[in-house]
Motif scaffolding. Structure first.
Motif, PDB file in Angstrom:
ATOM      1  N   VAL A  32      30.238  52.516  57.058  1.00 60.21           N
ATOM      2  CA  VAL A  32      30.044  53.531  58.090  1.00 60.21           C
ATOM      3  C   VAL A  32      28.592  53.495  58.555  1.00 60.21           C
ATOM      4  O   VAL A  32      27.678  53.373  57.737  1.00 60.21           O
ATOM      5  N   VAL A  33      28.370  53.591  59.862  1.00 65.17           N
ATOM      6  CA  VAL A  33      27.011  53.662  60.410  1.00 65.17           C
ATOM      7  C   VAL A  33      26.549  55.111  60.348  1.00 65.17           C
ATOM      8  O   VAL A  33      27.288  56.030  60.704  1.00 65.17           O
ATOM      9  N   ASP A  34      25.314  55.296  59.885  1.00 64.64           N
ATOM     10  CA  ASP A  34      24.751  56.633  59.744  1.00 64.64           C
ATOM     11  C   ASP A  34      23.328  56.621  60.294  1.00 64.64           C
ATOM     12  O   ASP A  34      22.705  55.565  60.404  1.00 64.64           O
ATOM     13  N   THR A  35      22.808  57.790  60.634  1.00 66.86           N
ATOM     14  CA  THR A  35      21.410  57.928  61.043  1.00 66.86           C
ATOM     15  C   THR A  35      20.664  58.617  59.919  1.00 66.86           C
ATOM     16  O   THR A  35      21.119  59.641  59.394  1.00 66.86           O
ATOM     17  N   VAL A  36      19.524  58.039  59.538  1.00 67.93           N
ATOM     18  CA  VAL A  36      18.779  58.484  58.368  1.00 67.93           C
ATOM     19  C   VAL A  36      17.334  58.764  58.755  1.00 67.93           C
ATOM     20  O   VAL A  36      16.761  58.060  59.584  1.00 67.93           O
ATOM     21  N   VAL A  37      16.737  59.779  58.113  1.00 68.87           N
ATOM     22  CA  VAL A  37      15.321  60.100  58.289  1.00 68.87           C
ATOM     23  C   VAL A  37      14.660  60.036  56.915  1.00 68.87           C
ATOM     24  O   VAL A  37      15.153  60.644  55.962  1.00 68.87           O
ATOM     25  N   LEU A  38      13.556  59.281  56.831  1.00 74.57           N
ATOM     26  CA  LEU A  38      12.748  59.233  55.618  1.00 74.57           C
ATOM     27  C   LEU A  38      11.354  59.742  55.922  1.00 74.57           C
ATOM     28  O   LEU A  38      10.812  59.470  56.989  1.00 74.57           O
ATOM     29  N   GLY A  39      10.764  60.437  54.966  1.00 75.66           N
ATOM     30  CA  GLY A  39       9.370  60.833  55.061  1.00 75.66           C
ATOM     31  C   GLY A  39       8.504  59.814  54.348  1.00 75.66           C
ATOM     32  O   GLY A  39       8.965  59.115  53.448  1.00 75.66           O
ATOM     33  N   ALA A  40       7.261  59.714  54.734  1.00 75.99           N
ATOM     34  CA  ALA A  40       6.342  58.773  54.101  1.00 75.99           C
ATOM     35  C   ALA A  40       6.143  59.133  52.631  1.00 75.99           C
ATOM     36  O   ALA A  40       6.192  60.301  52.249  1.00 75.99           O
TER      37      ALA A  40
END
Length: 184
Positions: A32-40
């Protein structure tokens, strides 16, 4: 009698695996394609995930686990970078996690190669770049990694975050990188 029923129930499963052309058996988890956010890693609150795990299929916090495939940071020169566990000094297997840059469109990346991954260097990243991911060897009985792909979508410099779309193939040893249940 119960044992006989149990054994009879297992025969079709065993025959299906034995007759399969794929020594890995059948995949059970859909891609499944997902959108992800990571912090530094540096400069964001500890509760903000800074790493990604193909096996988990989601961001993870580096203070809670070392089982991730890459982390995000902004280096002292202001470059956005991905860092592999090897770069961070974490132990890894014979096939350490890594990233492989590609010029293929995200939707066109359909198969992960076996080799060529950057595993021991800092990887500078830019918006629009695409990478194939070789994850950690978590399938210990088979000794094979998991794979994925990602495309960098944007940076939020004020909050020190990166957003990307990602597809994780969480089926052990399967290298197919298209949405749906993989066959290889």
């Amino acid at each position: 009698m119960r044992q006989l029923i149990f054994l009879v129930a297992l025969v079709p499963v065993g025959l299906a695996a034995a007759c399969s052309n794929n020594p890995l058996g059948s995949a059970v988890l859909p891609n499944v394609v997902d959108t992800v956010v990571l912090g530094a890693l540096v400069g964001t609150p500890i509760v903000v995930p800074s790493a990604f795990s193909v096996n988990a299929g989601q961001p993870v916090r580096t203070d809670q686990t070392s089982q991730f495939d890459f982390a995000y940071n902004i280096d002292p020169a202001g470059r956005h970078v991905f860092l592999t566990p090897t770069v961070l000094g974490l132990p890894s297997s014979s096939a350490p996690p890594g990233l492989l840059a590609t010029t293929d469109a995200f939707s066109s990346i359909d198969q992960a190669p076996l080799n060529g991954y950057v595993t021991a260097d800092t990887i500078p990243i830019s918006v629009g770049e695409r990478y194939i991911i070789r994850g950690q060897v978590v399938c210990t009985t088979l000794g094979v990694p998991q794979y994925g792909k990602l495309q960098v979508l944007s940076f939020d410099d004020a909050d020190r975050k990166v957003t990307f779309e990602v597809l994780s193939n969480r089926n052990c040893g399967f290298r197919n990188l298209q949405p749906g249940t993989p066959t290889d």
